[in-house]
Enzyme design. Structure first.
Site, PDB file in Angstrom:
ATOM      1  N   LYS A 111       0.817  -1.223   0.000  1.00  0.00           N
ATOM      2  CA  LYS A 111       0.000   0.000   0.000  1.00  0.00           C
ATOM      3  C   LYS A 111       0.845   1.264   0.000  1.00  0.00           C
ATOM      4  O   LYS A 111       0.406   2.305  -0.474  1.00  0.00           O
ATOM      5  CB  LYS A 111      -0.952   0.007   1.201  1.00  0.00           C
ATOM      6  N   LYS A 194      -5.245 -10.376  -6.292  1.00  0.00           N
ATOM      7  CA  LYS A 194      -6.424 -10.459  -5.431  1.00  0.00           C
ATOM      8  C   LYS A 194      -7.530  -9.522  -5.927  1.00  0.00           C
ATOM      9  O   LYS A 194      -7.236  -8.419  -6.384  1.00  0.00           O
ATOM     10  CB  LYS A 194      -5.964 -10.029  -4.027  1.00  0.00           C
ATOM     11  N   LYS A 197     -10.983  -3.747  -3.563  1.00  0.00           N
ATOM     12  CA  LYS A 197     -11.842  -2.567  -3.675  1.00  0.00           C
ATOM     13  C   LYS A 197     -11.159  -1.483  -4.492  1.00  0.00           C
ATOM     14  O   LYS A 197     -11.813  -0.640  -5.098  1.00  0.00           O
ATOM     15  CB  LYS A 197     -12.128  -1.990  -2.283  1.00  0.00           C
TER      16      LYS A 197
HETATM   17  P1  TYM Z   1     -10.743  -5.389   4.171  1.00  0.00           P
HETATM   18  O1  TYM Z   1     -11.688  -4.252   4.346  1.00  0.00           O
HETATM   19  O2  TYM Z   1      -9.660  -5.264   3.181  1.00  0.00           O
HETATM   20  O3  TYM Z   1     -11.537  -6.713   3.814  1.00  0.00           O
HETATM   21  C1  TYM Z   1     -12.629  -7.134   4.605  1.00  0.00           C
HETATM   22  C2  TYM Z   1     -12.699  -8.641   4.660  1.00  0.00           C
HETATM   23  O4  TYM Z   1     -12.803  -9.184   3.351  1.00  0.00           O
HETATM   24  C3  TYM Z   1     -11.761 -10.128   3.133  1.00  0.00           C
HETATM   25  N1  TYM Z   1     -11.321 -10.028   1.746  1.00  0.00           N
HETATM   26  C4  TYM Z   1     -11.252 -11.070   0.907  1.00  0.00           C
HETATM   27  N2  TYM Z   1     -11.536 -12.374   1.068  1.00  0.00           N
HETATM   28  C5  TYM Z   1     -11.376 -13.182  -0.006  1.00  0.00           C
HETATM   29  N3  TYM Z   1     -10.948 -12.735  -1.211  1.00  0.00           N
HETATM   30  C6  TYM Z   1     -10.643 -11.442  -1.415  1.00  0.00           C
HETATM   31  N4  TYM Z   1     -10.229 -11.014  -2.606  1.00  0.00           N
HETATM   32  C7  TYM Z   1     -10.790 -10.537  -0.326  1.00  0.00           C
HETATM   33  N5  TYM Z   1     -10.585  -9.200  -0.181  1.00  0.00           N
HETATM   34  C8  TYM Z   1     -10.916  -8.915   1.099  1.00  0.00           C
HETATM   35  C9  TYM Z   1     -10.645  -9.716   4.090  1.00  0.00           C
HETATM   36  O5  TYM Z   1      -9.784 -10.792   4.374  1.00  0.00           O
HETATM   37  C10 TYM Z   1     -11.441  -9.274   5.282  1.00  0.00           C
HETATM   38  O6  TYM Z   1     -11.827 -10.372   6.081  1.00  0.00           O
HETATM   39  N6  TYM Z   1      -7.639  -5.087   8.053  1.00  0.00           N
HETATM   40  C11 TYM Z   1      -8.957  -5.524   7.657  1.00  0.00           C
HETATM   41  C12 TYM Z   1     -10.063  -4.875   8.447  1.00  0.00           C
HETATM   42  C13 TYM Z   1      -9.925  -4.999   9.923  1.00  0.00           C
HETATM   43  C14 TYM Z   1     -10.151  -6.170  10.695  1.00  0.00           C
HETATM   44  C15 TYM Z   1      -9.942  -5.791  12.043  1.00  0.00           C
HETATM   45  C16 TYM Z   1     -10.498  -7.480  10.364  1.00  0.00           C
HETATM   46  C17 TYM Z   1      -9.607  -3.994  10.782  1.00  0.00           C
HETATM   47  N7  TYM Z   1      -9.619  -4.475  12.066  1.00  0.00           N
HETATM   48  C18 TYM Z   1     -10.072  -6.706  13.091  1.00  0.00           C
HETATM   49  C19 TYM Z   1     -10.638  -8.401  11.406  1.00  0.00           C
HETATM   50  C20 TYM Z   1     -10.402  -8.003  12.738  1.00  0.00           C
HETATM   51  C21 TYM Z   1      -9.153  -5.157   6.191  1.00  0.00           C
HETATM   52  O7  TYM Z   1      -8.538  -4.274   5.662  1.00  0.00           O
HETATM   53  O8  TYM Z   1     -10.138  -5.805   5.595  1.00  0.00           O
END
Ligand code: TYM
Length: 333
Positions: A111, A194, A197
């Site tokens: 990032k 991957k 968003k």
């Molecule tokens: P984020 O917002 O990027 O994604 C949210 C959730 O979606 C899953 N995900 C995917 N799973 C499968 N294939 C994909 N291409 C894909 N893209 C995203 C992510 O694994 C996630 O479960 N850091 C985290 C947010 C966060 C969080 C937390 C999660 C902040 N604090 C505490 C769990 C516990 C994030 O950026 O997710």
């Protein structure tokens, strides 16, 4: 009862990966755990956000949880910035986290881009805030997609560092739950990247709010190779696009990968893609429609978030008081 904490960043374009890698699994787990599902708006501002867009995305993510079947009467749904304890605990944990641990985080490297010195401190300490999210509630389980694995290992290390520093078994070491056949959904334009968003091409992902025509078009245009679909797992070697589309099909149909391979062994992509599009529309269509309905009249979502914030605070505040006590913060009476 064991406690789940998980969250999604409100950064727009919620997609099929977020649904299959996270939200759908939460729906399946919600009756077996005490569940807290967060919209992590503080994490979102680690990269620049338009304020009005951030507020709209926060509601949209909450709407996605509810529309997908997370029951707000049963689970706590709230946005992170309404519970001050997240930032407060992140500071305490940051003081115990060696820089060397953060330097290993691959997501920061991706990032931050080429100019690392220009990346913000928040982006760098992002995983510490994530550890605080989980540990503030003493969560035992964290259902996420594959890409969050490294952050969760760090959260466990940080929990251990706190317990050692204060000589107590205060935080449980949270267990990742990486479930299903679509733990890493890949881009429709490139099976080695991957689905995300932030990909500039909207054709790389299926958004949860895409209409039926758009979903079908994106799947029709998805990159494939010239061979027919394989008849065995071995036949997927070096065919990342075929693997990705079959895994998406399997996840949406709630079958395993072998069953999906058997169903389409030797078929052409064109016929398979039609079936996949129909399935995707049948699963996502009603969720997307409900999301739009909820977002159009946001009072209901806002009320759920307000109630969630109260409940989350009720769990977090006593923990934070205990933590400050252990750390030695004076509370003058
Ligand atoms: P984020 O917002 O990027 O994604 C949210 C959730 O979606 C899953 N995900 C995917 N799973 C499968 N294939 C994909 N291409 C894909 N893209 C995203 C992510 O694994 C996630 O479960 N850091 C985290 C947010 C966060 C969080 C937390 C999660 C902040 N604090 C505490 C769990 C516990 C994030 O950026 O997710």
């Amino acid at each position: 009862m064991n406690r789940i904490f998980s969250g999604i960043q409100p950064t727009g374009n919620l997609h099929l990966g977020n649904y299959l890698g996270a939200i759908r699994n939460w729906v399946g787990l919600q009756h077996d755990y005490d569940c807290i599902f967060c919209i992590v708006d503080l994490h979102a501002i680690t990269l620049p956000q338009d304020p009005a867009g951030l507020r709209a995305s926060t509601r949209e993510v909450a709407a996605a949880y509810i529309a997908a079947g997370v029951d707000p009467d049963h689970c706590t749904i709230f946005n992170q910035s309404t519970v001050a304890g997240h930032s407060q605990l992140a500071w305490v944990l940051g003081c115990l986290t060696p820089l060397g641990w953060l330097n290993r985080m691959t997501q920061f490297k991706e990032k931050a881009g080429k100019q690392k010195d220009m990346a913000g401190l928040g982006l760098y300490s992002y995983p510490v805030l994530m550890a605080a999210d989980i540990l503030l509630y003493k969560a035992t389980h964290v259902p996420v997609g594959e890409d969050q694995k490294q952050h969760l290992e760090l959260a466990r290390d940080i929990a251990g560092a706190f317990n050692r520093a204060y000589g107590v078994e205060y935080f449980p070491l949270p267990e990742p739950q990486i479930l299903g056949t679509a733990t890493r959904v890949m881009s429709l334009r490139d099976g080695t990247k991957k689905m995300s968003k932030s990909d500039p091409s909207d054709y790389s992902r299926i958004n949860m709010t895409d209409d039926a025509e758009t979903v079908a078009l994106k799947i029709r245009r998805a990159k494939t190779d010239p061979l027919p679909l394989p008849d065995s797992v071995e036949g997927l070697a070096d065919r990342p696009e075929a693997e990705n589309l079959l895994d998406i099909y399997a996840a949406l149909a709630s079958i395993d990968r072998d069953a999906a391979i058997a169903e389409f062994a030797g078929a052409q992509f064109s016929g398979f893609k039609e079936k996949l599009a129909d399935l995707a529309v049948s699963v996502l269509g009603p969720i997307g429609a409900e999301m739009k309905r909820l977002v159009a009249a946001p009072d209901h979502v806002d009320a759920i978030l307000a109630r969630g914030a109260e409940r989350a605070n009720a769990v977090a505040a006593p923990h934070l008081a205990e933590i400050y006590e252990m750390v030695g913060m004076l509370r003058p009476q």
